[in-house]
Design a protein around this motif. Structure first.
Motif, PDB file in Angstrom:
ATOM      1  N   ASP A  63       0.833  -1.201   0.000  1.00  0.00           N
ATOM      2  CA  ASP A  63       0.000   0.000   0.000  1.00  0.00           C
ATOM      3  C   ASP A  63       0.866   1.248   0.000  1.00  0.00           C
ATOM      4  O   ASP A  63       1.965   1.276   0.560  1.00  0.00           O
ATOM      5  N   TYR A  64       0.348   2.276  -0.639  1.00  0.00           N
ATOM      6  CA  TYR A  64       1.026   3.555  -0.729  1.00  0.00           C
ATOM      7  C   TYR A  64       0.159   4.628  -0.066  1.00  0.00           C
ATOM      8  O   TYR A  64      -1.004   4.400   0.270  1.00  0.00           O
ATOM      9  N   TYR A  65       0.743   5.814   0.066  1.00  0.00           N
ATOM     10  CA  TYR A  65       0.003   6.951   0.592  1.00  0.00           C
ATOM     11  C   TYR A  65       0.192   8.147  -0.336  1.00  0.00           C
ATOM     12  O   TYR A  65       1.306   8.445  -0.771  1.00  0.00           O
ATOM     13  N   SER A  66      -0.917   8.798  -0.641  1.00  0.00           N
ATOM     14  CA  SER A  66      -0.885  10.048  -1.395  1.00  0.00           C
ATOM     15  C   SER A  66      -0.714  11.191  -0.399  1.00  0.00           C
ATOM     16  O   SER A  66      -1.488  11.314   0.558  1.00  0.00           O
ATOM     17  N   LEU A  67       0.305  12.018  -0.613  1.00  0.00           N
ATOM     18  CA  LEU A  67       0.569  13.174   0.239  1.00  0.00           C
ATOM     19  C   LEU A  67       0.437  14.439  -0.604  1.00  0.00           C
ATOM     20  O   LEU A  67       1.029  14.534  -1.681  1.00  0.00           O
ATOM     21  N   ARG A 116       4.577   3.529   2.954  1.00  0.00           N
ATOM     22  CA  ARG A 116       4.205   3.886   4.324  1.00  0.00           C
ATOM     23  C   ARG A 116       5.396   4.382   5.141  1.00  0.00           C
ATOM     24  O   ARG A 116       5.285   5.365   5.878  1.00  0.00           O
ATOM     25  N   GLU A 117       6.543   3.734   4.997  1.00  0.00           N
ATOM     26  CA  GLU A 117       7.694   4.089   5.833  1.00  0.00           C
ATOM     27  C   GLU A 117       8.279   5.466   5.510  1.00  0.00           C
ATOM     28  O   GLU A 117       9.065   6.011   6.289  1.00  0.00           O
ATOM     29  N   ASN A 118       7.852   6.061   4.387  1.00  0.00           N
ATOM     30  CA  ASN A 118       8.386   7.374   4.006  1.00  0.00           C
ATOM     31  C   ASN A 118       7.416   8.525   4.277  1.00  0.00           C
ATOM     32  O   ASN A 118       7.758   9.677   4.020  1.00  0.00           O
ATOM     33  N   VAL A 119       6.240   8.213   4.790  1.00  0.00           N
ATOM     34  CA  VAL A 119       5.219   9.252   4.959  1.00  0.00           C
ATOM     35  C   VAL A 119       5.714  10.388   5.854  1.00  0.00           C
ATOM     36  O   VAL A 119       5.628  11.574   5.504  1.00  0.00           O
ATOM     37  N   CYS A 163       6.430  14.220   4.514  1.00  0.00           N
ATOM     38  CA  CYS A 163       5.598  15.307   5.045  1.00  0.00           C
ATOM     39  C   CYS A 163       6.470  16.423   5.615  1.00  0.00           C
ATOM     40  O   CYS A 163       6.209  17.613   5.390  1.00  0.00           O
ATOM     41  N   SER A 164       7.499  16.058   6.372  1.00  0.00           N
ATOM     42  CA  SER A 164       8.415  17.055   6.936  1.00  0.00           C
ATOM     43  C   SER A 164       9.110  17.841   5.831  1.00  0.00           C
ATOM     44  O   SER A 164       9.268  19.061   5.919  1.00  0.00           O
ATOM     45  N   ALA A 165       9.524  17.132   4.771  1.00  0.00           N
ATOM     46  CA  ALA A 165      10.190  17.800   3.654  1.00  0.00           C
ATOM     47  C   ALA A 165       9.236  18.766   2.953  1.00  0.00           C
ATOM     48  O   ALA A 165       9.634  19.868   2.536  1.00  0.00           O
ATOM     49  N   GLU A 207      -3.540  10.348   2.354  1.00  0.00           N
ATOM     50  CA  GLU A 207      -4.617   9.449   1.927  1.00  0.00           C
ATOM     51  C   GLU A 207      -4.026   8.115   1.477  1.00  0.00           C
ATOM     52  O   GLU A 207      -3.087   8.079   0.680  1.00  0.00           O
ATOM     53  N   LYS A 208      -4.560   7.032   1.973  1.00  0.00           N
ATOM     54  CA  LYS A 208      -4.069   5.706   1.598  1.00  0.00           C
ATOM     55  C   LYS A 208      -4.458   5.373   0.161  1.00  0.00           C
ATOM     56  O   LYS A 208      -5.565   5.664  -0.284  1.00  0.00           O
ATOM     57  N   VAL A 209      -3.508   4.762  -0.568  1.00  0.00           N
ATOM     58  CA  VAL A 209      -3.720   4.369  -1.961  1.00  0.00           C
ATOM     59  C   VAL A 209      -3.331   2.909  -2.125  1.00  0.00           C
ATOM     60  O   VAL A 209      -2.236   2.505  -1.731  1.00  0.00           O
ATOM     61  N   HIS A 210      -4.194   2.127  -2.706  1.00  0.00           N
ATOM     62  CA  HIS A 210      -3.892   0.716  -2.936  1.00  0.00           C
ATOM     63  C   HIS A 210      -3.070   0.550  -4.211  1.00  0.00           C
ATOM     64  O   HIS A 210      -3.340   1.198  -5.229  1.00  0.00           O
ATOM     65  N   GLU A 211      -2.101  -0.335  -4.154  1.00  0.00           N
ATOM     66  CA  GLU A 211      -1.217  -0.554  -5.304  1.00  0.00           C
ATOM     67  C   GLU A 211      -2.007  -0.945  -6.552  1.00  0.00           C
ATOM     68  O   GLU A 211      -1.652  -0.554  -7.676  1.00  0.00           O
TER      69      GLU A 211
END
Length: 261
Positions: free
Chosen positions: A2-6, A34-37, A41-43, A64-68
């Motif tokens: 799973d990915y996240y849209s930022l 997920r591990e880079n969220v 965000c800080s960047a 927002e969570k995004v499914h592969e």
């Protein structure tokens, strides 16, 4: 996986009284693992807080969570670089390329028709300067198709296919080719023209599936905060609703490997 849209948007209140309004300062978006969220965000916040257009009064970050399975992978458009002496020459080249793309899409329109359309482009482009999104212009009818013409249409949910990169600095080229590639693959899109609103960045581009990504190195004067984009669309090939839905909702990762800035 799973990915996240930022998505980050920063703005500033300017003017006084009835003339007071919100001015866009900075924006960015990514699709990350997920591990880079947290790091991304800080960047993004760091980028908003250090932008040359000033200190923001408002920063919004949306996660927002995004499914592969919902993500489409696209190959980046091929890149061509055009060097020009002046921004006027750059704009002239951009309008020429757009005119040819529209003429080709219209089934080989004559020289006069192409010239007539190219003559409209400067005024159309100026109308996009205050907009947050792009103008969606129908070459078949000569009408604008954005549901909200003050805001325009925004292409969202996209990033480069680049693993675990975390960067607070804006890379205009990488972000632009990702956006241009997604737009070029939208239903009914003929071409795109874009000038950055960053006062320190004078490079712009014209893009389409046929042209590729044509990077024109000077399209405005240094220090000019005006910028905008137009999506050239053909309603004979798709519906506006179908195109806008793709631009605003389809999740895309673009393989930019080997593309040179």
């Amino acid at each position: 996986m799973d990915y996240y849209s930022l998505k980050m948007r920063a703005s500033q209140q300017v003017g006084e009284g009835e003339q007071r309004h919100e001015q866009h300062i900075s924006g960015a978006e990514r699709i990350v693992a997920r591990e880079n969220v947290e790091a991304v965000c800080s960047a993004m916040v760091r980028r908003a807080m250090t932008h040359s257009k000033g200190d923001p009064d408002f920063i919004n970050v949306k996660i927002e969570k995004v499914h592969e399975s919902d993500i489409r992978i696209l190959k980046a458009l091929p890149v061509t670089r055009v060097d020009v002496e002046t921004w006027q020459e750059g704009l002239e080249k951009a309008f020429e390329l757009i005119g040819e793309a529209v003429g080709s899409a219209a089934g080989g329109a004559g020289t006069d028709a192409i010239r007539e359309f190219a003559n409209k482009l400067p005024e159309l482009l100026r109308k996009t300067f205050p907009m947050r999104g792009a103008m969606l212009y129908d070459i078949a009818t000569g009408k604008r198709l954005e549901p909200d013409q003050a805001r325009g249409v925004r292409a969202t949910y996209m990033d480069a296919l680049r693993g675990n990169v975390v960067d607070s600095c804006k890379n205009h080229f990488n972000e632009a080719i990702v956006l241009a590639t997604k737009v070029a693959n939208a239903p009914g899109i003929v071409a795109e023209i874009c000038i950055s609103d960053d006062p320190e960045y004078v490079t712009g581009y014209v893009a389409s599936k046929e042209l590729g990504y044509v990077r024109i190195m000077k399209m405005k004067e240094a220090g000019d905060e005006n910028g905008g984009r137009i999506f050239l669309f053909d309603s004979r090939k798709a519906s506006a609703e179908e195109c806008i839905d793709y631009l605003q909702k389809k999740k895309v990762l673009v393989d930019v490997d080997g593309r040179m800035a």
